[in-house]
Design a protein around this motif. Structure first.
Motif, PDB file in Angstrom:
ATOM      1  N   LEU A 108       0.831  -1.203   0.000  1.00 28.05           N
ATOM      2  CA  LEU A 108       0.000   0.000   0.000  1.00 28.05           C
ATOM      3  C   LEU A 108       0.867   1.255   0.000  1.00 28.05           C
ATOM      4  O   LEU A 108       0.591   2.223  -0.714  1.00 28.05           O
ATOM      5  N   VAL A 109       1.911   1.235   0.809  1.00 26.17           N
ATOM      6  CA  VAL A 109       2.824   2.383   0.880  1.00 26.17           C
ATOM      7  C   VAL A 109       3.541   2.577  -0.455  1.00 26.17           C
ATOM      8  O   VAL A 109       3.624   3.692  -0.965  1.00 26.17           O
ATOM      9  N   GLU A 110       4.047   1.488  -1.017  1.00 22.61           N
ATOM     10  CA  GLU A 110       4.723   1.571  -2.317  1.00 22.61           C
ATOM     11  C   GLU A 110       3.782   2.144  -3.370  1.00 22.61           C
ATOM     12  O   GLU A 110       4.169   3.023  -4.157  1.00 22.61           O
ATOM     13  N   SER A 111       2.541   1.685  -3.377  1.00 19.78           N
ATOM     14  CA  SER A 111       1.563   2.165  -4.350  1.00 19.78           C
ATOM     15  C   SER A 111       1.274   3.651  -4.157  1.00 19.78           C
ATOM     16  O   SER A 111       1.149   4.398  -5.133  1.00 19.78           O
ATOM     17  N   SER A 112       1.165   4.082  -2.905  1.00 21.48           N
ATOM     18  CA  SER A 112       0.900   5.496  -2.624  1.00 21.48           C
ATOM     19  C   SER A 112       2.043   6.375  -3.114  1.00 21.48           C
ATOM     20  O   SER A 112       1.828   7.443  -3.697  1.00 21.48           O
ATOM     21  N   LEU A 113       3.266   5.936  -2.894  1.00 22.49           N
ATOM     22  CA  LEU A 113       4.429   6.725  -3.306  1.00 22.49           C
ATOM     23  C   LEU A 113       4.544   6.805  -4.825  1.00 22.49           C
ATOM     24  O   LEU A 113       5.026   7.800  -5.365  1.00 22.49           O
ATOM     25  N   LYS A 114       4.093   5.781  -5.514  1.00 22.31           N
ATOM     26  CA  LYS A 114       4.153   5.781  -6.976  1.00 22.31           C
ATOM     27  C   LYS A 114       3.200   6.798  -7.589  1.00 22.31           C
ATOM     28  O   LYS A 114       3.335   7.132  -8.775  1.00 22.31           O
ATOM     29  N   GLU A 115       2.239   7.284  -6.805  1.00 19.52           N
ATOM     30  CA  GLU A 115       1.283   8.261  -7.315  1.00 19.52           C
ATOM     31  C   GLU A 115       1.860   9.673  -7.364  1.00 19.52           C
ATOM     32  O   GLU A 115       1.274  10.571  -7.954  1.00 19.52           O
ATOM     33  N   ILE A 116       3.013   9.874  -6.725  1.00 14.65           N
ATOM     34  CA  ILE A 116       3.615  11.212  -6.666  1.00 14.65           C
ATOM     35  C   ILE A 116       4.145  11.617  -8.039  1.00 14.65           C
ATOM     36  O   ILE A 116       4.766  10.811  -8.747  1.00 14.65           O
ATOM     37  N   ASP A 117       3.923  12.852  -8.400  1.00 13.58           N
ATOM     38  CA  ASP A 117       4.432  13.403  -9.665  1.00 13.58           C
ATOM     39  C   ASP A 117       5.957  13.357  -9.650  1.00 13.58           C
ATOM     40  O   ASP A 117       6.599  13.915  -8.748  1.00 13.58           O
ATOM     41  N   ILE A 118       6.544  12.699 -10.626  1.00 14.24           N
ATOM     42  CA  ILE A 118       7.996  12.557 -10.681  1.00 14.24           C
ATOM     43  C   ILE A 118       8.686  13.908 -10.739  1.00 14.24           C
ATOM     44  O   ILE A 118       9.829  14.072 -10.280  1.00 14.24           O
ATOM     45  N   GLY A 119       7.973  14.915 -11.262  1.00 12.25           N
ATOM     46  CA  GLY A 119       8.558  16.249 -11.352  1.00 12.25           C
ATOM     47  C   GLY A 119       8.874  16.844  -9.995  1.00 12.25           C
ATOM     48  O   GLY A 119       9.862  17.578  -9.837  1.00 12.25           O
TER      49      GLY A 119
END
Length: 220
Positions: A108-119
């Motif tokens: 769940l944590v990994e998935s949440s962090l992947k939602e962050i804009d790479i910019g």
């Protein structure tokens, strides 16, 4: 049926259930949060790619997530007894609940962090932020709403596990439902325990969703 002892038993069951769920969630996050962050940062497109670390963690998380809770709970009875001094009851159930929920929380944590804009991450890197600063001041704050939603999901999942633990004397409302609703054929008690579990799920889920909404700066 509705005598003082029955009401006292239900109140105790609610208390044990909340104790198991909240304590297990806390301990599971102490394990799952750093593992989830490490999965994100060590991925090939993470801030510190490391194929070996990611592969090991990925395999461990996948394997532990695939073990059904009841089987895990029974399999680690010796370890639970070593940690808690007993293999049954509310406190003992926290051990398997934690071990079962931690890999789920890591995903769940990994998935949440992947939602962050790479910019946003690239901007922090361009300003010379260290990996720790990026994690603490960018990743976690930016993903806070999603992390809170994930926490609400984790809590309700752990609550379901705690009810299943009633099969082997795990304590809480699950044990009441099994001991009275199943073994003593008291359908009313089974229904009451189930309704109380549903109410607890709805309350905890509602609190989580409300907290996520309040933490989402995009809605402010």
């Amino acid at each position: 049926m509705w005598d003082e002892s029955t009401l006292s038993m239900l109140v105790q069951g609610i208390g044990e259930t909340l104790y198991m769920v909240l304590a297990s969630t806390l301990f599971a996050y102490l394990i799952g949060l750093p593992v989830g962050i490490l999965l994100f940062t060590s991925a090939k497109d993470g801030i510190r790619p490391h194929a070996s670390v990611y592969k090991v963690l990925d395999v461990i998380v996948n394997l532990t997530r695939s073990i059904p809770f009841l089987i895990l709970m029974i399999a680690i009875f010796p370890f639970t007894r070593l940690v808690a001094g007993t293999a049954i009851g509310a406190t003992a159930t926290i051990v398997p609940l934690t071990l079962s929920a931690a890999p789920f929380i890591a995903r769940l944590v990994e998935s949440s962090l992947k939602e962050i804009d790479i910019g946003v991450i690239e901007a922090a890197q361009s300003m010379g932020a260290s990996d720790f600063q990026i994690i603490w001041k960018v990743l976690i704050p930016e993903s806070k709403p999603s992390l809170i939603v994930g926490c609400a999901i984790a809590v309700t999942t752990i609550l379901g596990y705690s009810a299943m633990a009633g099969v082997v004397g795990g304590g809480g409302l699950g044990t009441i439902a099994i001991n009275y609703g199943l073994y003593r054929w008291q359908g009313e008690m089974m229904l009451i325990a189930t309704v109380l579990l549903v109410v607890i799920v709805q309350v905890l889920q509602g609190i989580g969703m409300k907290a996520a909404g309040l933490s989402d700066k995009r809605k402010k």
